[in-house]
Design a protein around this motif. Sequence first.
Motif, PDB file in Angstrom:
ATOM      1  N   PRO A   1      -1.134   3.460   1.668  1.00 57.99           N
ATOM      2  CA  PRO A   1       0.188   4.076   1.443  1.00 57.99           C
ATOM      3  C   PRO A   1       0.185   5.573   1.734  1.00 57.99           C
TER       4      PRO A   1
ATOM      5  N   PRO B   1     -11.519  -2.578  -0.818  1.00 56.53           N
ATOM      6  CA  PRO B   1     -10.103  -2.788  -1.165  1.00 56.53           C
ATOM      7  C   PRO B   1      -9.524  -1.678  -2.027  1.00 56.53           C
ATOM      8  N   TYR B   2     -10.340  -1.088  -2.905  1.00 58.09           N
ATOM      9  CA  TYR B   2      -9.837   0.037  -3.711  1.00 58.09           C
ATOM     10  C   TYR B   2      -9.415   1.186  -2.804  1.00 58.09           C
TER      11      TYR B   2
ATOM     12  N   LYS C   1      -6.311   0.376  -0.893  1.00 56.67           N
ATOM     13  CA  LYS C   1      -5.097   0.305  -1.702  1.00 56.67           C
ATOM     14  C   LYS C   1      -4.492   1.691  -1.914  1.00 56.67           C
ATOM     15  N   VAL C   2      -5.330   2.686  -2.112  1.00 50.93           N
ATOM     16  CA  VAL C   2      -4.821   4.044  -2.320  1.00 50.93           C
ATOM     17  C   VAL C   2      -4.479   4.707  -0.983  1.00 50.93           C
TER      18      VAL C   2
END
Lengths: 148, 690
Positions: free
Chosen positions: B410, B402-403, B406-407
Amino acid sequence: MKRRQIKFVIGSLVIVVSLAFLAFTGFQDNKAYYQNVSELYATKDKAFGRNLRVEGDVVAGSIQRAAKQTKFVISHTDAKTNETHTLPVTYVGSDPLPDTFRDYAQAVVEGSYHQDGVFVAKSMTAKCASKYEKEKAAGITLPPVTEN
Amino acid sequence: MVQVGQFALALAFVVTAYSIAASLVGIRLKNDKLIASGKHAAVATFVCVSLAIASLGYLFVSSDFSVAYVAGHSNRDLPVYFKIASIWGGQEGSLLFWGWLLTLYSALVVAQNWRKHTSMMPYVTAVLMGTSLFFTAMHLFVANPFHLSGVALADGSQNLFTPRDGTGLNPLLQDWLMVIHPPMLYLGFVGFVVPFAFAMAALLTRQLGDTWIRITRRWTMIAWFFLGTGVMLGGNWAYHELGWGGFWAWDPVENASLMPWLIGTAFLHSVMVQEKKGMLKVWNIVLVTLAYTMSLVGTWLTRSGIVNSVHAFAASPIGGYFLAFILVGLASALYLLYDRLPYLKSENEMESVVSRESSFLFNNLILLASCFAVFWGTMFPVISESMPTWMGGGERVTVNAPYFNKVNVPIAIFLMFLTGVGPLLAWRKASTNSLKRNFLIPSLVGAGVGVVLLFWPGIRPWPLGSGEFYAWVAIMMSTFVAGTIFREFYKGARARAYGTGENFVAAVVNLTLRNTRRYGGYIIHFGFVLLFVGWSGQAFKVDMAGIEAGIGDTFALRQYVFRVDDLTVADTPNYTAERASVSVFENGKKVAIMHPEHRNYKASQQPTTEVSLRSTAKEDLYLVFQGPTPDGSKAILQLYLNPLVAWVWIGGVVLGLGTLIAMLPNKQGVPEKRRRAVKSDEVKEVEAVS
């Protein structure tokens, strides 16, 4: 600095700062402490409530498979003190258990450690110990020398 | 054969060292004979390492288990093509394979460029052979694939013995993709050594004109093509072999292959700014150096066991050597760059935020940010553990998928936006009028598709930042980009058809062949559009776990009904298998029979699952046979419904084709101009030398 260069600096800063923000929050939400079983016990009460990844060898014969949850025990032997610690694990994850998950495999379980001493794992990975390492671990003596 | 292999490695080591020495001393003494001798030695290295790898191949094919590496990665009943693929199935062999590809590239580069770039080539040879020396030293002294089978005794001596059979190749690697995925990936990794060698040679000779950038761009394309292909094949392998229903898990090894690819992508874009505007010269050398460093870091990560990964091999002593080599290389390159800064003055400066060069600048910024975020996340366990306790270090901290998502999600969407916008912006400054002309229709189409998706199939893109939201935005953005690309082809082909009288299809083909870089680039971008659409589908994945079903039982998911028809057992020389035969009905009509398997490999005694897939353009059905229930009467199955996955692979193929087209020389016209450019550069070379 010229005006048009300021525009580039501002544009770049906006991008970098927003990415850094995403990275930071993503990091805080998804970090997990990576320990072996002995290290887990060494952190004592700090272990509860932390997101953890714990590494250990699957104890032979401990795997009890079922469709919804699988129970097994992992162990770690401290190289210095020669003490062996074991940790009971209940796997409740939705992904199928990896093919490499079996007796003697090196497993990494991810989840949380509970007050009752059981580790509840939401996901896991397993690496197959090589056959030779496995035999060594099980104390099997050398195979006889063949004639060629 | 063991002796032949050992001897070939030792010879390779000596010849490599000689090649470096002869090249460098030759330059210093201006001795052409010595320089030529260094060049021949570089080719001889290739012959030596080829002999070594051929010996290893022979040992595998003849099942000579007196060699530890063969015994550990093969067995008698393994099919012969897997025996050959076992060469790169483990630590020592895969390093040897890396080293061999490097000598192959070196020999090609030396043979191809020797006459053209006389003053630069000795340095290129020295840098290539410098890297090669490190690898031959590793083969010979640290990770030697020719060590004999045996057991170390307590007194340190070796008790040699030959096992009756090998322990077998890891069953997960017994797959046709494993025969070609590692070579592709390694051709990519190793390929980045060549641009680096030319960049360093350009700095050393102070010939920082067009020559090095042209050669480097071409070689980066080649490396980028192979690396990208390798990554796609790896994803495909993970998808159909590992049985968890996905193709990318942000595993350190996957990240290791992604990082040099991201840097390479950045370079392929920023190099255009240097070609057209004479800007970003320092930056481009930094990128080439980083790509080289990252491909070594990738090899280091995967081979040293420094970070925990499903792919990584056991902890091994090679880590320290690799780290030292990487740091020394990086430091020397940066020092050299610093020393040559006066030769790298920019010829222009940025004028407007809305311009082609500006879009490339932002493209580079976020590609590097992405690479940095991936690097940080991958290396954090090592970083956090080595930090002092008072800084909160001392404990190994890892981050999960997930990290990374998340970056990078986008970032990917923003990149997609630039993909649509960048190529159509004018250099220097784009006018408002041109913006409206180029982007109005694609934007409207993109937004229109976004609105339609809300009603059919009824996407709910909230909350903000959820997977559904990003997928929705990604599909709109992909439509927008596809719109700009089609518009470009249409515009160009219509003009050409009008001028030449060709029909429209012929005009599209000729248009592409006459300007392969531009239109090949558009095809590459279109490949990404498709890949993006496929990737968006992951947000709508459905997972049904722990299905227990016996013969005749049925289960259902959405419009599909599944019926287990049969459960059988099979026996082959290599493995035993439990098989399920499952009929699939869609809206009551039988559409497929699926055969998931649960295998048990004999040599390694390792179970694996063979996923059964039914792939359509709309969605994949992905059925996993996890194993029998404890009483053996039923099968435990897991079912995934994966929307749009097929487009990931189709996108990958388009991407590869686009890259090949972009590497083709232009049809007619342009070569004449190019030849002149080369000539003028050679004149500069002569001037610089004298």
